[in-house]
Write a protein that holds these residues in place. Structure first.
Motif, PDB file in Angstrom:
ATOM      1  N   PHE A   4       0.819  -1.217   0.000  1.00  0.00           N
ATOM      2  CA  PHE A   4       0.000   0.000   0.000  1.00  0.00           C
ATOM      3  C   PHE A   4       0.852   1.265   0.000  1.00  0.00           C
ATOM      4  CE2 PHE A   4       0.622   1.355   4.399  1.00  0.00           C
ATOM      5  CZ  PHE A   4       0.885   0.186   5.094  1.00  0.00           C
ATOM      6  N   VAL A   5       0.209   2.360  -0.385  1.00  0.00           N
ATOM      7  CA  VAL A   5       0.806   3.691  -0.269  1.00  0.00           C
ATOM      8  C   VAL A   5      -0.026   4.460   0.740  1.00  0.00           C
ATOM      9  CG1 VAL A   5       1.264   5.874  -1.456  1.00  0.00           C
ATOM     10  CG2 VAL A   5       1.695   3.699  -2.621  1.00  0.00           C
ATOM     11  N   TYR A   6       0.646   5.071   1.694  1.00  0.00           N
ATOM     12  CA  TYR A   6      -0.051   5.895   2.688  1.00  0.00           C
ATOM     13  C   TYR A   6       0.497   7.308   2.573  1.00  0.00           C
ATOM     14  CZ  TYR A   6      -1.754   7.512   7.241  1.00  0.00           C
ATOM     15  OH  TYR A   6      -2.387   8.202   8.248  1.00  0.00           O
ATOM     16  N   ASN A   7      -0.373   8.216   2.196  1.00  0.00           N
ATOM     17  CA  ASN A   7       0.092   9.571   1.884  1.00  0.00           C
ATOM     18  C   ASN A   7      -0.903  10.575   2.458  1.00  0.00           C
ATOM     19  OD1 ASN A   7       1.718  11.526   0.636  1.00  0.00           O
ATOM     20  ND2 ASN A   7       0.378  11.603  -1.146  1.00  0.00           N
ATOM     21  N   THR A   8      -0.554  11.168   3.596  1.00  0.00           N
ATOM     22  CA  THR A   8      -1.457  12.128   4.254  1.00  0.00           C
ATOM     23  C   THR A   8      -0.695  13.403   4.578  1.00  0.00           C
ATOM     24  OG1 THR A   8      -0.944  11.164   6.400  1.00  0.00           O
ATOM     25  CG2 THR A   8      -2.886  10.340   5.300  1.00  0.00           C
ATOM     26  N   PRO A   9      -0.350  14.172   3.538  1.00  0.00           N
ATOM     27  CA  PRO A   9       0.476  15.353   3.769  1.00  0.00           C
ATOM     28  C   PRO A   9      -0.254  16.515   4.436  1.00  0.00           C
ATOM     29  CG  PRO A   9      -0.152  15.218   1.472  1.00  0.00           C
ATOM     30  CD  PRO A   9      -0.655  13.969   2.115  1.00  0.00           C
TER      31      PRO A   9
ATOM     32  N   PRO B   9       3.688  14.379   6.749  1.00  0.00           N
ATOM     33  CA  PRO B   9       3.764  14.497   5.283  1.00  0.00           C
ATOM     34  C   PRO B   9       4.515  13.357   4.596  1.00  0.00           C
ATOM     35  CG  PRO B   9       5.334  15.979   6.332  1.00  0.00           C
ATOM     36  CD  PRO B   9       4.535  15.351   7.443  1.00  0.00           C
ATOM     37  N   THR B  10       5.171  12.492   5.369  1.00  0.00           N
ATOM     38  CA  THR B  10       5.978  11.430   4.753  1.00  0.00           C
ATOM     39  C   THR B  10       5.117  10.483   3.910  1.00  0.00           C
ATOM     40  OG1 THR B  10       7.429  11.486   6.675  1.00  0.00           O
ATOM     41  CG2 THR B  10       7.612   9.570   5.220  1.00  0.00           C
ATOM     42  N   LYS B  11       5.460  10.335   2.666  1.00  0.00           N
ATOM     43  CA  LYS B  11       4.737   9.392   1.794  1.00  0.00           C
ATOM     44  C   LYS B  11       5.293   7.993   2.028  1.00  0.00           C
ATOM     45  CE  LYS B  11       3.528   8.590  -3.050  1.00  0.00           C
ATOM     46  NZ  LYS B  11       3.448   9.253  -4.380  1.00  0.00           N
ATOM     47  N   VAL B  12       4.448   7.102   2.503  1.00  0.00           N
ATOM     48  CA  VAL B  12       4.868   5.743   2.823  1.00  0.00           C
ATOM     49  C   VAL B  12       4.549   4.821   1.649  1.00  0.00           C
ATOM     50  CG1 VAL B  12       4.416   3.757   4.318  1.00  0.00           C
ATOM     51  CG2 VAL B  12       4.547   6.073   5.300  1.00  0.00           C
ATOM     52  N   VAL B  13       5.557   4.103   1.201  1.00  0.00           N
ATOM     53  CA  VAL B  13       5.344   3.096   0.162  1.00  0.00           C
ATOM     54  C   VAL B  13       5.737   1.767   0.789  1.00  0.00           C
ATOM     55  CG1 VAL B  13       5.895   2.400  -2.194  1.00  0.00           C
ATOM     56  CG2 VAL B  13       5.875   4.824  -1.583  1.00  0.00           C
ATOM     57  N   PHE B  14       4.739   0.908   0.994  1.00  0.00           N
ATOM     58  CA  PHE B  14       4.875  -0.222   1.907  1.00  0.00           C
ATOM     59  C   PHE B  14       4.610  -1.545   1.210  1.00  0.00           C
ATOM     60  CE2 PHE B  14       3.861  -3.132   5.279  1.00  0.00           C
ATOM     61  CZ  PHE B  14       4.447  -2.649   6.437  1.00  0.00           C
TER      62      PHE B  14
END
Lengths: 392, 392
Positions: A4-9, B9-14
């Protein structure tokens, strides 16, 4: 578990009086001239707009204003906002309101940064490559648009309701003061709570993947919202309960409660979208009117999941088969909807669709997705019609 | 409930294989030439560095490399990194490793973007106004630095360990592939789990404010980490458990589990920092060695809170006074530490401080904060000494 991508800026500034910081926040994110976008007169009458104007002036942020956003925000006003913003050299869109105002602002943001027709994005003719920065001052806890990447607007030519999703439109900041929601009508508060619950429940009923941590967070969120929705039914002026619900609105729809899953079901949302496209109903109320019917139609495809929901979220005590547990859980959720005076049938919602209208809505659901709807039990036209009918 | 700011703000790619995306991510966040920063040879031997070099080359991102980061990362290497980065025109720092490598990268980021001496920030002589962008490829689930705003480094002149916190240093992206942690030694895995638990427990034991939603999320996180730490004790190659723990490491320290509180206690962390400053111990193991002693010393100041912890996190069944519940909860957590082979005393940690060393550490704790330590029960020098002694 799925990748998954988690992106909450979105930078969240939460609590009492935080709207005073809005000028500083616009500056922090590079804005010099804002389009101040809002709905009806209540934000003016309450004095909120006045405080925001002052906060902007204090930081030397200039502005133009455009009010008049209505539920299911209209393309015509969005076009007006884009034209106004271009003419006035606006470099930031500041939404003051709930989901409709924020969604309208996102559409204006796309249009401002792009040369062409903004409706193209909603028609899937083009993909947005840029969006003017958005900020939000939230006045209704419900849609979660303040941290989400999506927005839904309505084109009055043909009354076509369409959504568009892109990371570009996530608000730079969200100013959330629960005090601003203290005077909301009870029906709107309850409807908002259902919307918040459903954003997580749609994700919770996934078909494949999944993480324990995501499940645990989702369950905590659902329990918290239910508990505080009951508090607000009896004591609408409770700040703490307003705050729990408001923060849940953001976490419910920013992606957190879907990490590691296949994305969730979303059939109830799609059926409700067609319903509120045809009849003028509040989104949350439409969802509570349909959900039980959907759940009873699909739970045999995921009995263990529904049994877990019954136990961990609805507090149904163990014993019995998964199917029996599932049924008790669905009933318990419907009882909760009734307890906060939300409808659990189309009749209670005040909607009486004809057979032809039911078929039309079901076909539109399928067309919108381009195939079967939902993942727990992928639904064809006849299935969706059956769910609408059982919800009558 | 306290007002709060939530900024992640860190975009997590998991997930599996996501390190292949690192070149694209560096480009997405504006990087053209990276300083590839890492620790020992394991990332080279495992082939990870090779895959990252390839992913960078594929996107036309050039690089210089600097390895050699050690636990408690050193100022001298950071200075070397800053000099190298300046000379080579680096515009992005890419950390490949655990918390030490990411913390070292953050310090280099501050130094690269700033003209003066980077140690100034850690000495509180100046505040950073800018930081070069950081990205992280995480190889150890523990410190949570991949989404946090803080970093701790050690100046070898006087062996001074200091932290610096600023939103500027939050990584732009975090690439998290749980597969990269499958071969970690058992001790490091368990120590990491304690660190993750403690980042949330420090926040959970607050004195004022608080939100039900935050409590519920924290409790779900703690239960998930404990459960999966036991899975990994018996089956270190379990991908799903590695993933649960890795995602928990980020959520535990990105601010989510502290929303609406006064920030939490943090006395155990401060005592452990002094301990690992004086003796060479793993951070997580140092925390488990101290926590029970701290908890027994302070719980009478917050019996209801500790009773809730016992019930909701440790699964202690109800009955008895808050104090009795609290004691059972503390014991249950110590039993859990033992179950994953983590120490619950300084002796088990292999550390035998003298009276003078204990006083020295306690005084340093107070000096570091500039007053009493912790919020559940604000601790003076004599209190801290007593906790160290009871932990022996």
């Amino acid at each position: 578990m799925k990748n998954f991508v988690y992106n909450t800026p979105t930078k969240v500034v939460f609590g009492k009086g935080v709207e005073e910081e809005v000028g500083r926040l616009v500056r922090e994110f590079g804005g010099h001239k804002v389009l101040l976008h809002y709905g009806g007169g209540s934000v003016e009458r309450s004095g909120l707009l006045g405080r925001i104007r002052k906060a902007l002036e204090k930081e030397g942020v200039s502005r133009v204003e455009l009010g008049g956003v209505v539920p299911n925000p209209r393309l015509s006003l969005i076009r007006e906002g884009i034209e106004l913003g271009r003419r006035e050299g606006v470099d930031f869109v500041l939404a003051v309101g709930g989901g409709s105002v924020i969604d309208s602002s996102k559409a204006i943001g796309y249009g401002l940064a792009d040369g062409g027709d903004v409706w193209d994005f909603y028609e899937r003719k083009r993909k947005a490559s840029t969006c003017a920065p958005i900020g939000a001052v939230l006045t209704i806890a419900a849609a979660g648009s303040e941290m989400s990447s999506s927005c839904v607007i309505t084109n009055e030519e043909g009354w076509i309701k369409r959504g568009y999703t892109s990371e570009l439109s996530r608000p730079r900041f969200a100013v959330m003061n629960p005090e601003l929601t203290l005077t909301l009508p009870a029906y709107q508060t309850a409807s908002g709570c259902v919307d918040i619950l459903m954003h997580t429940m749609e994700r919770y009923f996934y078909h494949s993947g999944g993480m324990e941590l995501t499940d645990g967070i989702a369950e905590a969120l659902l329990r918290t919202v239910m508990k505080n929705a009951l508090v607000l039914r009896d004591d609408p002026a409770c700040y703490e309960a307003r705050a729990e619900v408001m923060w849940a609105s953001s976490l419910s729809h920013n992606g957190l409660t879907g990490c590691g899953t296949d994305g969730g079901d979303w059939a109830s949302h799609k059926m409700e979208h067609e319903l509120s496209g045809l009849f003028d109903v509040a989104h949350g109320a439409g969802l509570s009117a349909i959900w039980g019917s959907w759940a009873r139609y699909v739970y045999r495809n995921a009995p263990a999941r529904f049994a877990r929901f019954a136990q961990k979220v609805m507090g149904v005590s163990g014993g019995g088969t998964h199917e029996e547990m599932a049924e008790k859980g669905i009933e318990a959720m419907e009882n909760f909807f009734r307890a906060i005076h939300m409808p659990t049938s189309l009749a209670e919602l005040g909607v009486h669709p004809t057979e032809a209208q039911i078929r039309d809505m079901a076909e539109k659901c399928i067309r919108g997705v381009g195939g079967p709807v939902g993942v727990v039990r992928p639904l064809e036209v006849e299935d969706i019609m059956e769910i609408y009918k059982k919800a009558q």
